[in-house]
Design a protein around this motif. Structure first.
Motif, PDB file in Angstrom:
ATOM      1  N   UNK A   1       0.831  -1.208   0.000  1.00  0.00           N
ATOM      2  CA  UNK A   1       0.000   0.000   0.000  1.00  0.00           C
ATOM      3  C   UNK A   1       0.865   1.258   0.000  1.00  0.00           C
ATOM      4  N   UNK A   2       2.044   1.163   0.617  1.00  0.00           N
ATOM      5  CA  UNK A   2       2.956   2.297   0.576  1.00  0.00           C
ATOM      6  C   UNK A   2       3.475   2.556  -0.823  1.00  0.00           C
TER       7      UNK A   2
ATOM      8  N   UNK B   1      -5.092   6.069   3.821  1.00  0.00           N
ATOM      9  CA  UNK B   1      -4.577   6.101   5.188  1.00  0.00           C
ATOM     10  C   UNK B   1      -5.409   5.206   6.108  1.00  0.00           C
ATOM     11  N   UNK B   2      -6.721   5.127   5.846  1.00  0.00           N
ATOM     12  CA  UNK B   2      -7.571   4.228   6.626  1.00  0.00           C
ATOM     13  C   UNK B   2      -7.201   2.769   6.377  1.00  0.00           C
ATOM     14  N   UNK B   3      -6.670   2.473   5.181  1.00  0.00           N
ATOM     15  CA  UNK B   3      -6.271   1.107   4.847  1.00  0.00           C
ATOM     16  C   UNK B   3      -4.851   0.791   5.288  1.00  0.00           C
ATOM     17  N   UNK B   4      -4.148   1.765   5.860  1.00  0.00           N
ATOM     18  CA  UNK B   4      -2.817   1.491   6.381  1.00  0.00           C
ATOM     19  C   UNK B   4      -1.687   2.269   5.744  1.00  0.00           C
ATOM     20  N   UNK B   5      -1.988   3.177   4.845  1.00  0.00           N
ATOM     21  CA  UNK B   5      -0.942   3.996   4.237  1.00  0.00           C
ATOM     22  C   UNK B   5      -0.421   4.984   5.280  1.00  0.00           C
ATOM     23  N   UNK B   6       0.872   4.954   5.533  1.00  0.00           N
ATOM     24  CA  UNK B   6       1.473   5.797   6.551  1.00  0.00           C
ATOM     25  C   UNK B   6       2.612   6.614   5.954  1.00  0.00           C
ATOM     26  N   UNK B   7       2.305   7.785   5.390  1.00  0.00           N
ATOM     27  CA  UNK B   7       3.361   8.618   4.802  1.00  0.00           C
ATOM     28  C   UNK B   7       4.362   9.079   5.865  1.00  0.00           C
ATOM     29  N   UNK B   8       5.604   9.163   5.466  1.00  0.00           N
ATOM     30  CA  UNK B   8       6.646   9.657   6.365  1.00  0.00           C
ATOM     31  C   UNK B   8       6.994  11.109   6.043  1.00  0.00           C
ATOM     32  N   UNK B   9       6.186  11.756   5.223  1.00  0.00           N
ATOM     33  CA  UNK B   9       6.483  13.104   4.742  1.00  0.00           C
ATOM     34  C   UNK B   9       6.344  14.136   5.844  1.00  0.00           C
ATOM     35  N   UNK B  10       7.237  15.127   5.798  1.00  0.00           N
ATOM     36  CA  UNK B  10       7.121  16.284   6.670  1.00  0.00           C
ATOM     37  C   UNK B  10       6.269  17.351   6.011  1.00  0.00           C
ATOM     38  N   UNK B  11       6.158  18.480   6.663  1.00  0.00           N
ATOM     39  CA  UNK B  11       5.318  19.554   6.150  1.00  0.00           C
ATOM     40  C   UNK B  11       5.786  20.035   4.778  1.00  0.00           C
ATOM     41  N   UNK B  12       7.103  20.196   4.617  1.00  0.00           N
ATOM     42  CA  UNK B  12       7.641  20.665   3.342  1.00  0.00           C
ATOM     43  C   UNK B  12       7.377  19.650   2.227  1.00  0.00           C
ATOM     44  N   UNK B  13       7.501  18.365   2.552  1.00  0.00           N
ATOM     45  CA  UNK B  13       7.241  17.323   1.559  1.00  0.00           C
ATOM     46  C   UNK B  13       5.769  17.314   1.146  1.00  0.00           C
TER      47      UNK B  13
ATOM     48  N   UNK C   1       8.192   9.486  -3.741  1.00  0.00           N
ATOM     49  CA  UNK C   1       9.382   9.875  -3.006  1.00  0.00           C
ATOM     50  C   UNK C   1       9.096  10.898  -1.922  1.00  0.00           C
ATOM     51  N   UNK C   2       8.249  11.885  -2.243  1.00  0.00           N
ATOM     52  CA  UNK C   2       7.934  12.927  -1.265  1.00  0.00           C
ATOM     53  C   UNK C   2       7.162  12.367  -0.071  1.00  0.00           C
ATOM     54  N   UNK C   3       6.249  11.442  -0.336  1.00  0.00           N
ATOM     55  CA  UNK C   3       5.384  10.946   0.735  1.00  0.00           C
ATOM     56  C   UNK C   3       5.996   9.796   1.524  1.00  0.00           C
ATOM     57  N   UNK C   4       6.841   9.009   0.877  1.00  0.00           N
ATOM     58  CA  UNK C   4       7.361   7.810   1.559  1.00  0.00           C
ATOM     59  C   UNK C   4       8.873   7.810   1.742  1.00  0.00           C
ATOM     60  N   UNK C   5       9.543   8.827   1.219  1.00  0.00           N
ATOM     61  CA  UNK C   5      10.981   8.930   1.462  1.00  0.00           C
ATOM     62  C   UNK C   5      11.864   8.190   0.490  1.00  0.00           C
TER      63      UNK C   5
END
Length: 262
Positions: free
Chosen positions: A67-68, A136-148, A225-229
């Motif tokens: 999902x990521x 996100x309800x299905x488990x997507x967990x972005x690691x993005x910061x505010x700038x991303x 890349x922006x959302x998951x690093x």
């Protein structure tokens, strides 16, 4: 009243009209949300385990699971889906004669198309946000910061703007609303032949060449890349360049089609 103020006032008036139509006839807007959500549920809930294993086997293992990997591709698909409703709305205006009435009125011509573009961007932002919420309800967990997140939002808005002008042009040259609803399907399906659901490197050579150089792949890789690093490389520059090309081409095509339809 200056010409600029007159144009802004006319655009606001036309925008209110289009928003009312969207609220009264929400089927196309709901469909642009429903389709990507169904794909998300299908690929994650039913096929996710198998596809995730295949992704890992090809060396494309993603730290957030399948999902990521797939969520950014579905987000881009949601942006592309919004173009269908725009093409249909523009075509309906052109074929029902309302635009001919507008031409006889003292309103800025650019406001007619600009209102469609703004209305489409508003509804697409809402639908894309809905898809992100479901992911996100299905488990997507972005690691993005505010700038991303800000950069991702900026690219999504730019892509929405570009595809909307292309959809407006398609609506202007389509003879019927049915044709207008079918023509943008190629746009909607292009992410499938990109890196939305599987890495381009895992595809057959001919398909891989197309997937790597088509407009949606760099946008997908940038959002991913922006959302998951994950690394983005040159993809942001390429994605922005594609957006500029599509927006410019769509605008010029739309302007020519609108001036020709008299």
């Amino acid at each position: 009243m200056s010409t600029r103020t007159h144009t802004l006032t006319d655009t606001a008036t036309m925008l209110r009209r289009n928003l009312r139509h969207t609220l009264r006839y929400p089927a196309m807007t709901v469909g642009s949300v429903f389709g990507p959500v169904i794909m998300l549920l299908l690929f994650v809930g039913i096929l996710g385990k198998t596809l995730g294993a295949g992704l890992a086997a090809t060396g494309g293992h993603h730290t957030g699971g399948y999902i990521g990997y797939i969520a950014p591709g579905i987000i881009i698909t949601a942006v592309a889906s919004g173009s269908m409703a725009t093409a249909v709305a523009v075509c309906v205006d052109m074929t029902e004669g309302i635009v001919d009435r507008f031409r006889t009125m003292p309103i800025a011509r650019v406001s007619i198309l600009a209102a469609h573009v703004i209305n489409s961007m508003i509804t697409t932002v809402v639908s894309t946000a809905s898809v992100i919420a479901v992911a996100m309800a299905l488990g997507f967990r972005p690691s993005a910061g505010l700038a991303d997140w800000a950069a991702a939002a900026g690219l999504l808005l730019l892509l929405t703007f570009a595809l909307t002008w292309l959809a407006v042009a398609i609506g202007l040259v389509s003879e019927t609303p049915e044709a207008a609803s079918n023509s943008p399907m190629l746009i909607v399906f292009l992410p499938f032949i990109g890196s939305a659901f599987a890495p381009a490197g895992s595809m057959p050579p001919v398909v891989r060449q197309f997937a790597e150089y088509q407009p949606f792949t760099p946008a997908i890789e940038t959002i991913r890349g922006l959302l998951t690093g994950t690394p983005t490389g040159h993809n942001p520059v390429i994605a922005i360049a594609w957006c500029v090309v599509i927006a410019t081409g769509g605008y010029l095509w739309a302007r020519a089609g609108f001036n020709r339809a008299r």
